[in-house]
Design a protein around this motif. Structure first.
Motif, PDB file in Angstrom:
ATOM      1  N   PHE A 104       0.819  -1.208   0.000  1.00 22.00           N
ATOM      2  CA  PHE A 104       0.000   0.000   0.000  1.00 22.00           C
ATOM      3  C   PHE A 104       0.855   1.262   0.000  1.00 22.00           C
ATOM      4  CE2 PHE A 104      -2.382   3.414   2.048  1.00 22.00           C
ATOM      5  CZ  PHE A 104      -3.532   3.425   1.280  1.00 22.00           C
ATOM      6  N   LEU A 105       1.861   1.323   0.848  1.00 26.10           N
ATOM      7  CA  LEU A 105       2.661   2.541   0.983  1.00 26.10           C
ATOM      8  C   LEU A 105       3.572   2.793  -0.209  1.00 26.10           C
ATOM      9  CD1 LEU A 105       3.638   2.419   4.772  1.00 26.10           C
ATOM     10  CD2 LEU A 105       1.822   3.757   3.677  1.00 26.10           C
ATOM     11  N   THR A 106       3.896   1.750  -0.936  1.00 28.38           N
ATOM     12  CA  THR A 106       4.806   1.899  -2.074  1.00 28.38           C
ATOM     13  C   THR A 106       4.084   1.930  -3.416  1.00 28.38           C
ATOM     14  OG1 THR A 106       5.145  -0.502  -2.170  1.00 28.38           O
ATOM     15  CG2 THR A 106       6.701   0.789  -0.836  1.00 28.38           C
ATOM     16  N   GLY A 107       2.776   1.813  -3.407  1.00 26.79           N
ATOM     17  CA  GLY A 107       2.020   1.776  -4.659  1.00 26.79           C
ATOM     18  C   GLY A 107       2.175   3.063  -5.462  1.00 26.79           C
ATOM     19  N   ALA A 108       2.429   2.913  -6.748  1.00 28.78           N
ATOM     20  CA  ALA A 108       2.593   4.069  -7.641  1.00 28.78           C
ATOM     21  C   ALA A 108       1.245   4.472  -8.226  1.00 28.78           C
ATOM     22  CB  ALA A 108       3.561   3.722  -8.774  1.00 28.78           C
ATOM     23  N   TRP A 109       1.078   5.791  -8.459  1.00 29.61           N
ATOM     24  CA  TRP A 109      -0.180   6.293  -8.957  1.00 29.61           C
ATOM     25  C   TRP A 109      -0.592   5.638 -10.268  1.00 29.61           C
ATOM     26  CZ3 TRP A 109      -4.794   7.625  -8.577  1.00 29.61           C
ATOM     27  CH2 TRP A 109      -5.486   8.198  -9.635  1.00 29.61           C
ATOM     28  N   GLU A 110       0.336   5.390 -11.162  1.00 34.18           N
ATOM     29  CA  GLU A 110      -0.008   4.804 -12.455  1.00 34.18           C
ATOM     30  C   GLU A 110      -0.728   3.468 -12.262  1.00 34.18           C
ATOM     31  OE1 GLU A 110       2.920   6.001 -11.633  1.00 34.18           O
ATOM     32  OE2 GLU A 110       3.116   7.747 -12.955  1.00 34.18           O
ATOM     33  N   ASP A 111      -0.260   2.667 -11.306  1.00 33.88           N
ATOM     34  CA  ASP A 111      -0.897   1.372 -11.053  1.00 33.88           C
ATOM     35  C   ASP A 111      -2.223   1.544 -10.308  1.00 33.88           C
ATOM     36  OD1 ASP A 111       1.168   0.066 -12.317  1.00 33.88           O
ATOM     37  OD2 ASP A 111       2.269  -0.351 -10.470  1.00 33.88           O
ATOM     38  N   VAL A 112      -2.255   2.508  -9.391  1.00 36.95           N
ATOM     39  CA  VAL A 112      -3.508   2.798  -8.692  1.00 36.95           C
ATOM     40  C   VAL A 112      -4.563   3.279  -9.686  1.00 36.95           C
ATOM     41  CG1 VAL A 112      -4.612   4.287  -6.981  1.00 36.95           C
ATOM     42  CG2 VAL A 112      -2.359   3.286  -6.495  1.00 36.95           C
ATOM     43  N   ALA A 113      -4.151   4.138 -10.610  1.00 37.09           N
ATOM     44  CA  ALA A 113      -5.082   4.654 -11.612  1.00 37.09           C
ATOM     45  C   ALA A 113      -5.670   3.525 -12.456  1.00 37.09           C
ATOM     46  CB  ALA A 113      -4.370   5.669 -12.510  1.00 37.09           C
ATOM     47  N   THR A 114      -4.842   2.532 -12.772  1.00 38.76           N
ATOM     48  CA  THR A 114      -5.333   1.374 -13.522  1.00 38.76           C
ATOM     49  C   THR A 114      -6.414   0.643 -12.741  1.00 38.76           C
ATOM     50  OG1 THR A 114      -3.244   1.054 -14.701  1.00 38.76           O
ATOM     51  CG2 THR A 114      -4.690  -0.858 -14.513  1.00 38.76           C
ATOM     52  N   ALA A 115      -6.160   0.436 -11.449  1.00 40.89           N
ATOM     53  CA  ALA A 115      -7.129  -0.270 -10.606  1.00 40.89           C
ATOM     54  C   ALA A 115      -8.441   0.489 -10.512  1.00 40.89           C
ATOM     55  CB  ALA A 115      -6.542  -0.490  -9.216  1.00 40.89           C
ATOM     56  N   VAL A 116      -8.365   1.797 -10.332  1.00 43.46           N
ATOM     57  CA  VAL A 116      -9.577   2.606 -10.205  1.00 43.46           C
ATOM     58  C   VAL A 116     -10.344   2.646 -11.527  1.00 43.46           C
ATOM     59  CG1 VAL A 116     -10.454   4.933  -9.775  1.00 43.46           C
ATOM     60  CG2 VAL A 116      -8.668   3.982  -8.301  1.00 43.46           C
ATOM     61  N   HIS A 117      -9.616   2.749 -12.625  1.00 42.79           N
ATOM     62  CA  HIS A 117     -10.253   2.796 -13.941  1.00 42.79           C
ATOM     63  C   HIS A 117     -11.006   1.498 -14.223  1.00 42.79           C
ATOM     64  CE1 HIS A 117      -9.731   3.844 -18.508  1.00 42.79           C
ATOM     65  NE2 HIS A 117     -10.988   3.745 -18.142  1.00 42.79           N
ATOM     66  N   VAL A 118     -10.307   0.374 -14.075  1.00 42.05           N
ATOM     67  CA  VAL A 118     -10.905  -0.918 -14.424  1.00 42.05           C
ATOM     68  C   VAL A 118     -11.967  -1.335 -13.413  1.00 42.05           C
ATOM     69  CG1 VAL A 118     -10.461  -3.370 -14.820  1.00 42.05           C
ATOM     70  CG2 VAL A 118      -8.790  -1.664 -15.590  1.00 42.05           C
ATOM     71  N   SER A 119     -11.712  -1.083 -12.144  1.00 43.58           N
ATOM     72  CA  SER A 119     -12.544  -1.652 -11.092  1.00 43.58           C
ATOM     73  C   SER A 119     -13.636  -0.736 -10.573  1.00 43.58           C
ATOM     74  CB  SER A 119     -11.646  -2.070  -9.910  1.00 43.58           C
ATOM     75  OG  SER A 119     -10.590  -2.900 -10.337  1.00 43.58           O
TER      76      SER A 119
END
Length: 255
Positions: A104-119
Motif C-alpha cells: 500500500f505505501l509503495t504503490g505508484a499512482w499509475e498502477d492505482v489509476a489502472t485499478a480505479v479505472h478498471v474496477s
C-alpha cells in the motif's frame, strides 16, 4: 413463472466455471433469462469455451471497459442480438500486483489509476454504454468486496472497491429517474481466478467460515449468484443504491 422470465441480461466477467459471473449467467438462464456475455482480447477464447458450458450457449460481444471505441459501439453490437436489456451485471476488477499484497505505501499512482479505472470507473462507463437499451424497471448489479474495512493484502484494490461502491450510489441517483436501479452484492471470499491473483489472499480467507454465523463455503459461488439474480428480478422494484451482503454474516460481527 421463473424469476427472470422474458428478461435479457448482459453479463461481464465470465472467464471460468468457478467465476461468480459464470454462475450468475447459468442461474439467469435457468430462471428464464436470455443472456449475452462480453469479452475481449486473449480472454475471448476462454469466454467462448465457457459460454458453451452454459445451459444455452450465450452470444458474446466485444467489450473492453477501458476502451472508448468498444464502449461507444456496445449498444450497436448488442442490437445484433436484442433490441433491449433488462439487466446488466458488472463483474470486472483488476489491480496490478504491485499495489496489493502489502504494497500500500509503495504503490505508484499509475498502477492505482489502472485499478480505479478498471474496477470502479468502469461501472459508470458500462452503465452509460448500455443505457440506450435499458428499459424502465431494469437493473444494474455489481459485485464488490466490503470496502468499509481495511483488509490484509487487499490494499489499493480495497480503495478501488470503495470508489466502486460510491459510484454505484451516484448511478442510483442519476439513473433512478429513468427507472433504472443500481445495486451491489458484497460477497465473502470465493476461490475464483481473481481471488487467486491477489498475493496473500489466504490471509483474508483465514477463519472466515468460523466467524460467519451461517458458515461459509469458499468453493460455492451459488449463494452470491442467487442474490444477483434476485436483484435483477422484479422483486426489488424500489431498491437502489443498496449493498446486499452475501458473506455468511461476517460483515455484522465484531472480532
Amino acid at each position: 413463472m421463473s424469476l427472470l422470465d422474458g428478461k435479457t441480461v448482459l453479463v461481464t466477467g465470465v472467464l471460468t466455471e468457478g467465476s461468480i459471473a459464470f454462475h450468475v449467467a447459468r442461474l439467469a438462464q435457468l430462471e428464464g433469462a436470455s443472456v449475452i456475455l462480453t469479452s475481449f482480447g486473449r480472454q475471448a477464447r476462454l469466454t467462448a469455451a465457457i459460454a458453451r458450458r452454459l445451459p444455452v450457449e450465450a452470444p458474446i460481444v466485444q467489450l473492453d471497459v477501458t476502451d472508448e471505441d468498444d464502449l461507444t459501439a456496445l449498444a450497436e453490437r448488442l442490437r445484433e442480438h436484442t433490441d433491449h436489456l433488462d439487466g446488466v451485471v458488472h463483474s470486472i476488477g483488476f489491480a496490478p500486483q504491485s499495489i496489493m499484497g502489502g504494497n500500500f505505501l509503495t504503490g505508484a499512482w499509475e498502477d492505482v489509476a489502472t485499478a480505479v479505472h478498471v474496477s470502479a470507473f468502469s461501472l459508470k462507463a458500462l452503465a452509460v454504454a448500455a443505457q440506450p437499451l435499458l428499459r424502465p424497471g431494469s437493473s444494474i448489479v455489481g459485485l464488490t468486496f466490503d470496502a468499509t474495512l481495511a483488509w490484509p493484502v487487499y490494499d489499493w484494490m480495497g480503495v478501488a472497491k470503495a470508489a466502486f461502491e460510491s459510484t454505484s450510489r451516484y448511478l442510483a441517483r442519476d439513473l433512478g429517474p429513468s427507472g433504472i436501479r443500481c445495486n451491489l452484492v458484497s460477497a465473502g471470499p470465493v476461490k475464483t481466478t481473481a481471488a487467486k491473483s491477489i498475493p496473500g489472499f489466504e490471509k483474508i480467507e483465514a477463519g472466515w467460515s468460523d466467524r460467519a454465523p451461517l458458515g461459509w463455503d469458499m468453493t460455492d459461488a451459488v449463494p452470491t449468484a442467487k442474490a444477483v439474480a434476485a436483484l435483477l428480478s422484479d422483486w426489488f422494484p424500489a431498491t437502489t443504491g443498496e449493498i446486499v451482503h452475501v458473506d455468511g454474516g461476517v460483515h455484522a460481527m465484531g472480532l
